[in-house]
Design a protein around this motif. Structure first.
Motif, PDB file in Angstrom:
ATOM      1  N   THR A   1     -11.470  26.335 -23.017  1.00 57.81           N
ATOM      2  CA  THR A   1     -11.946  27.184 -24.102  1.00 57.81           C
ATOM      3  C   THR A   1     -12.599  26.312 -25.175  1.00 57.81           C
ATOM      4  OG1 THR A   1      -9.813  27.037 -25.227  1.00 57.81           O
ATOM      5  CG2 THR A   1     -10.129  28.872 -23.685  1.00 57.81           C
ATOM      6  N   LYS A   2     -13.331  26.940 -26.063  1.00 60.34           N
ATOM      7  CA  LYS A   2     -13.991  26.238 -27.168  1.00 60.34           C
ATOM      8  C   LYS A   2     -14.889  25.121 -26.643  1.00 60.34           C
ATOM      9  CE  LYS A   2     -11.255  28.595 -29.946  1.00 60.34           C
ATOM     10  NZ  LYS A   2     -11.713  29.765 -30.720  1.00 60.34           N
ATOM     11  N   ALA A   3     -15.614  25.396 -25.549  1.00 62.01           N
ATOM     12  CA  ALA A   3     -16.457  24.370 -24.947  1.00 62.01           C
ATOM     13  C   ALA A   3     -17.852  24.314 -25.562  1.00 62.01           C
ATOM     14  CB  ALA A   3     -16.579  24.608 -23.440  1.00 62.01           C
ATOM     15  N   LEU A   4     -18.169  25.216 -26.481  1.00 59.73           N
ATOM     16  CA  LEU A   4     -19.474  25.257 -27.110  1.00 59.73           C
ATOM     17  C   LEU A   4     -19.804  23.915 -27.766  1.00 59.73           C
ATOM     18  CD1 LEU A   4     -21.870  27.132 -27.827  1.00 59.73           C
ATOM     19  CD2 LEU A   4     -20.659  27.656 -29.959  1.00 59.73           C
ATOM     20  N   TYR A   5     -21.082  23.532 -27.718  1.00 57.03           N
ATOM     21  CA  TYR A   5     -21.502  22.211 -28.177  1.00 57.03           C
ATOM     22  C   TYR A   5     -21.127  21.916 -29.627  1.00 57.03           C
ATOM     23  CZ  TYR A   5     -25.444  24.718 -30.317  1.00 57.03           C
ATOM     24  OH  TYR A   5     -26.212  25.571 -31.066  1.00 57.03           O
ATOM     25  N   SER A   6     -20.921  22.946 -30.453  1.00 56.25           N
ATOM     26  CA  SER A   6     -20.574  22.711 -31.858  1.00 56.25           C
ATOM     27  C   SER A   6     -19.143  22.216 -32.035  1.00 56.25           C
ATOM     28  CB  SER A   6     -20.796  23.978 -32.685  1.00 56.25           C
ATOM     29  OG  SER A   6     -20.136  25.081 -32.104  1.00 56.25           O
ATOM     30  N   ASN A   7     -18.314  22.315 -30.994  1.00 52.02           N
ATOM     31  CA  ASN A   7     -16.992  21.705 -31.024  1.00 52.02           C
ATOM     32  C   ASN A   7     -17.143  20.239 -30.653  1.00 52.02           C
ATOM     33  OD1 ASN A   7     -14.332  20.913 -30.824  1.00 52.02           O
ATOM     34  ND2 ASN A   7     -13.849  22.231 -29.077  1.00 52.02           N
ATOM     35  N   ASN A   8     -16.855  19.347 -31.599  1.00 54.93           N
ATOM     36  CA  ASN A   8     -17.081  17.923 -31.379  1.00 54.93           C
ATOM     37  C   ASN A   8     -15.797  17.125 -31.265  1.00 54.93           C
ATOM     38  OD1 ASN A   8     -19.317  15.405 -32.313  1.00 54.93           O
ATOM     39  ND2 ASN A   8     -19.990  17.247 -31.257  1.00 54.93           N
ATOM     40  N   ALA A   9     -14.714  17.785 -30.898  1.00 53.43           N
ATOM     41  CA  ALA A   9     -13.449  17.066 -30.730  1.00 53.43           C
ATOM     42  C   ALA A   9     -13.536  16.097 -29.548  1.00 53.43           C
ATOM     43  CB  ALA A   9     -12.313  18.056 -30.512  1.00 53.43           C
ATOM     44  N   VAL A  10     -12.769  15.029 -29.624  1.00 55.62           N
ATOM     45  CA  VAL A  10     -12.798  14.009 -28.574  1.00 55.62           C
ATOM     46  C   VAL A  10     -12.484  14.589 -27.189  1.00 55.62           C
ATOM     47  CG1 VAL A  10     -11.714  11.875 -27.749  1.00 55.62           C
ATOM     48  CG2 VAL A  10     -12.306  12.122 -30.169  1.00 55.62           C
ATOM     49  N   PRO A  11     -11.472  15.448 -27.030  1.00 58.16           N
ATOM     50  CA  PRO A  11     -11.156  15.947 -25.683  1.00 58.16           C
ATOM     51  C   PRO A  11     -12.311  16.709 -25.029  1.00 58.16           C
ATOM     52  CG  PRO A  11      -9.323  16.365 -27.157  1.00 58.16           C
ATOM     53  CD  PRO A  11     -10.460  15.911 -28.009  1.00 58.16           C
TER      54      PRO A  11
END
Length: 427
Positions: free
Chosen positions: A248-258
């Motif tokens: 989930t939350k795979a959208l490019y605006s998510n920039n978390a390390v994982p």
């Protein structure tokens, strides 16, 4: 003569600060109109407001109205905004957030600049300019990032002023609004600032459990926290992101390390559902290998940060300029670690790195005045600038441009700590 000369001497300083305040005021008014206009469409504040209205009308704390990643405390905390019409509340919250950011800038500058200045320093203007894209994102979305930043910086400001109980209250409130600052409680524990850590923990527990319990009852409060753990902590964990078939939350605006590692090491689509796929993977490794890579990176970031914190000076306040700079850089290092260790990093999280960016800008100006150039600070700030510029390129965001800029600032603060300690030791 002396009075007139003094007034004339200080007028450039007043003009400089008034000009900066004027620009900020115009910007805040413009943002208020933009936020009010788009309040009914996509904005975080709309979800906060709807949740508050739902709570006011039903007495129930919901998790399906856009606040699934927030503690139950957050609904009761935001309740007053639900008493206003949406457009008015959204505009007022945006202006309040920008005012709090302005106060944050003043607090940081009062700590870093120990001399009377004629006008706002270049270091201050650089830090604001570098942070502006992310501050703008917070303001337009109506997110709580600027409020959390204000509370975290206020906590550090109060610590430097010797008011540790009050600092703990500010830090505890920041943790309740957004869990990320909980990592800073660990920093103060490791630095043996017991009053800060103790007050922060007490506020977190007392208000985090007490306020919801007063409104929905004790049993419902416990149930809400269990649901939060299952949904947000475990369901949104780094392990889930790195091992699930479709994170989930795979959208490019998510920039978390994982998720950045998943996109780079496995073919995970970082695009929007209504667009063509956005793949940036450079290889196709087993998900277990991606998880091992993440564990190794986190071990480096957390291990180095904790080690430098534990081996720092025990005296407080620091006895030398080098030791003071090292401790300030340590706090900045932990601000970076908040994002590097987070399983979720949206654009509006990045203002939380304002303190270390300001520290590096300060070092750059001080070395320039001394006839030298701090290449370390300059390089890190250029990396931060590149991260901000690459916000306009979805592929670069999917590949982790913004979290890489956070890592660059973390690395610069790490080296700054080591150099400052060496200088203090020679002194």
């Amino acid at each position: 003569m002396t009075g007139a000369g003094g007034a004339h001497q200080h007028s450039p300083s007043r003009r400089g600060w008034l000009a900066l305040a004027g620009v900020g005021l115009v910007y805040a008014v413009a943002i208020a109109f933009v936020v009010a206009y788009r309040a009914e469409s996509t904005s975080d504040f709309r979800d906060f407001w709807r949740n508050a209205v739902h709570f006011r009308e039903t007495g129930q704390i919901a998790a399906d109205l856009g606040v699934h990643n927030y503690l139950p405390f957050f609904t009761t905390f935001m309740l007053p905004w639900g008493l206003l019409p949406l457009r008015v509340a959204a505009a007022a919250f945006a202006v309040l957030s920008l005012v709090l950011f302005a106060i944050t800038v003043v607090l940081v500058e009062s700590l870093l600049d120990d001399r009377a200045r004629r006008a706002p320093r270049a270091a201050l203007l650089i830090a604001i300019a570098l942070m502006l894209p992310y501050v703008h994102s917070c303001a337009v979305l109506g997110n709580v990032g600027l409020l959390v930043l204000f509370l975290a910086v206020t906590a550090w400001f109060l610590v430097e002023r010797g008011r540790e109980w009050e600092a703990g209250v500010a830090l505890g409130l920041a943790t309740l609004i957004k869990l990320l600052p909980a990592l800073l409680i660990l920093f103060f524990l490791l630095k043996r600032r017991w009053r800060v850590a103790g007050a922060a923990a007490a506020v977190t527990v007392a208000f985090g459990l007490g306020l919801p319990a007063l409104t929905v009852g004790w049993q419902q409060t416990l149930s809400l926290h269990k649901d939060f753990y299952t949904r947000a902590v475990r369901g949104g964990s780094a392990i889930e992101t790195l091992t699930s078939e479709r994170p989930t939350k795979a959208l490019y605006s998510n920039n978390a390390v994982p998720i950045v590692l998943r996109r780079l090491l496995t073919p995970v689509d970082g695009g929007r559902a209504d667009h063509h796929g956005l793949y940036v993977n450079v290889t196709d490794l087993p998900r277990g290998a991606a998880l091992a890579t993440y564990v190794a990176l986190l071990a480096v970031f957390a291990g180095v940060t904790i080690a430098l914190t534990l081996h720092g000076a025990r005296t407080w306040p620091p006895e030398s300029t080098g030791a003071a700079l090292a401790i300030r850089a340590q706090f900045g290092q932990w601000c970076c670690l908040m994002l590097l260790a987070s399983p979720l990093v949206w654009t509006h999280y990045l203002p939380l790195v304002y303190w270390p960016v300001a520290v590096l800008a300060d070092r750059l100006e001080r070395t320039r005045r001394a006839g030298r150039t701090c290449r370390l600070s300059a390089t890190a700030l250029v990396c931060w600038l590149l991260g901000a510029l690459l916000l306009s390129w979805p592929a670069a965001r999917a590949a982790g441009a913004q979290i890489a800029s956070v890592a660059a600032v973390w690395l610069a603060t790490t080296v700054l700590i080591l150099r400052s300690r060496a200088r203090a030791g020679r002194g």
